[in-house]
Design an enzyme around this catalytic site. Structure first.
Site, PDB file in Angstrom:
ATOM      1  N   ASP A   1       0.814  -1.220   0.000  1.00  0.00           N
ATOM      2  CA  ASP A   1       0.000   0.000   0.000  1.00  0.00           C
ATOM      3  C   ASP A   1       0.844   1.266   0.000  1.00  0.00           C
ATOM      4  O   ASP A   1       0.294   2.379  -0.020  1.00  0.00           O
ATOM      5  CB  ASP A   1      -0.930   0.020   1.226  1.00  0.00           C
ATOM      6  N   GLU A   2       2.172   1.095   0.057  1.00  0.00           N
ATOM      7  CA  GLU A   2       3.101   2.237   0.039  1.00  0.00           C
ATOM      8  C   GLU A   2       2.790   3.230   1.158  1.00  0.00           C
ATOM      9  O   GLU A   2       2.877   4.445   0.980  1.00  0.00           O
ATOM     10  CB  GLU A   2       3.088   2.942  -1.328  1.00  0.00           C
TER      11      GLU A   2
ATOM     12  N   ASN B   1      21.222  -6.243   6.668  1.00  0.00           N
ATOM     13  CA  ASN B   1      21.007  -5.238   7.705  1.00  0.00           C
ATOM     14  C   ASN B   1      20.769  -3.835   7.145  1.00  0.00           C
ATOM     15  O   ASN B   1      21.330  -2.852   7.627  1.00  0.00           O
ATOM     16  CB  ASN B   1      22.198  -5.208   8.669  1.00  0.00           C
TER      17      ASN B   1
ATOM     18  N   ASP C   1      14.531   6.067  -8.779  1.00  0.00           N
ATOM     19  CA  ASP C   1      14.020   4.701  -8.959  1.00  0.00           C
ATOM     20  C   ASP C   1      15.180   3.802  -9.375  1.00  0.00           C
ATOM     21  O   ASP C   1      16.236   3.845  -8.762  1.00  0.00           O
ATOM     22  CB  ASP C   1      12.874   4.710  -9.969  1.00  0.00           C
TER      23      ASP C   1
END
Length: 292
Positions: A120-121, A141, A198
């Site tokens: 759902d971001e 990590n 992105d």
């Protein structure tokens, strides 16, 4: 094809084209559209494109000994393009409800790194994993973020880059061995503009090319994080890039049309297509996951 001038090479109208991968043995470019559960292929010699139906919404793919290792939803598996058969390899356990795999890539030791995120971001529920050549999955990590994107490494393998999309930051980590990440730092930020970092790719000079969602551009960053070059694109939502061609001087760019208004799509008729441009510095040779 002129230098640094992007051209549409496959008008595929993907809702969310992403994860471009160049196959040097085949001379083909592969990418996926998880919104439609499709795999796409482009042949630059013939300029032909082909589409395959997938049994999962694959978000990321990589080469693996003649097949494609793909990850999506909460599973990983192999797809054989010659037979169009899919074989599930692993299903992730213990992930928060609503999470999905979003990005991935092959590390210098030929393990496969990938990250999950909140579908759902909305919340920072991401987790990073390493799929070893023996098929064991180990956690990494890296800190939790809302939307992780990009998996790439410096030419010497000592720096790992990824994006915190929501915070508009490209992050760098020291990569000391096959698992340890340390010295988290902001490599670059896009907060001064409208775009979100992105998918990325690294060239031989250690420069990082990043596709800027909602920024209508590709940005090449020098190893010190300074902007070296900006290439404008005719569509606002580039999602990722990779190097291809015999000399690895063709930069392929995937794009999306999801979320665009009717007016925006009229103004961007090639949104969701595959683009290509020629660059001066070749990219790093792609890696394959070695655990097939």
């Amino acid at each position: 094809m002129s230098l640094y001038e992007p051209q549409c090479v496959a008008p595929t109208s993907c809702l969310l084209g992403q994860s471009p991968v160049w196959s040097p043995s085949e001379g083909l470019l592969w990418w996926v559209d998880p919104k439609r559960a499709k795999l796409h292929r482009y042949n630059p010699k013939t300029t032909n494109a082909r589409r395959y139906d997938l049994p999962l919404k694959a978000s990321v793919i990589t080469l693996s000994q003649g097949e494609l290792l793909m990850a999506g939803d909460l599973e990983l598996g192999f797809f054989d393009p010659s037979t169009e058969e899919y074989t599930r390899l692993i299903t992730l356990e213990g992930e928060p409800e609503g999470n999905k795999i979003n990005c991935g890539g092959v590390a210098p030791d030929n393990s496969f790194w990938f990250a999950t995120m909140d579908g759902d971001e909305a919340d920072a529920k991401s987790a990073w994993y390493r799929l070893a050549p023996d098929r064991a999955i180990e956690p990494l990590n890296a800190p939790r973020v809302i939307i992780p994107s990009s998996v790439c490494f410096s030419p010497d393998g000592q720096t790992f880059y990824t994006c915190d999309v929501t915070e508009q930051e490209i992050m760098a980590f020291d990569h000391e061995d096959t698992r340890a990440l340390s010295n988290r730092r902001v490599f670059a930020t896009t907060s001064a503009g409208a775009g979100y970092p992105d998918g990325s790719a690294i060239d031989e000079e250690g420069c990082l090319w990043n596709a800027e969602w909602d920024g209508s551009r590709l940005v090449r960053y020098r190893p010190d994080g300074a902007v070296d070059r900006i290439v404008k694109l005719p569509t606002s939502r580039p999602t990722g890039c990779c190097f291809g061609g015999k000399d690895l001087k063709t930069l392929y760019v995937t794009t999306a049309r999801t979320g665009l208004t009717a007016w925006q799509m009229d103004a961007q008729p090639f949104a969701g297509s595959l683009f290509a441009l020629q660059v001066e510095t070749p990219g790093l040779a792609g890696r394959e996951w070695s655990g097939h």
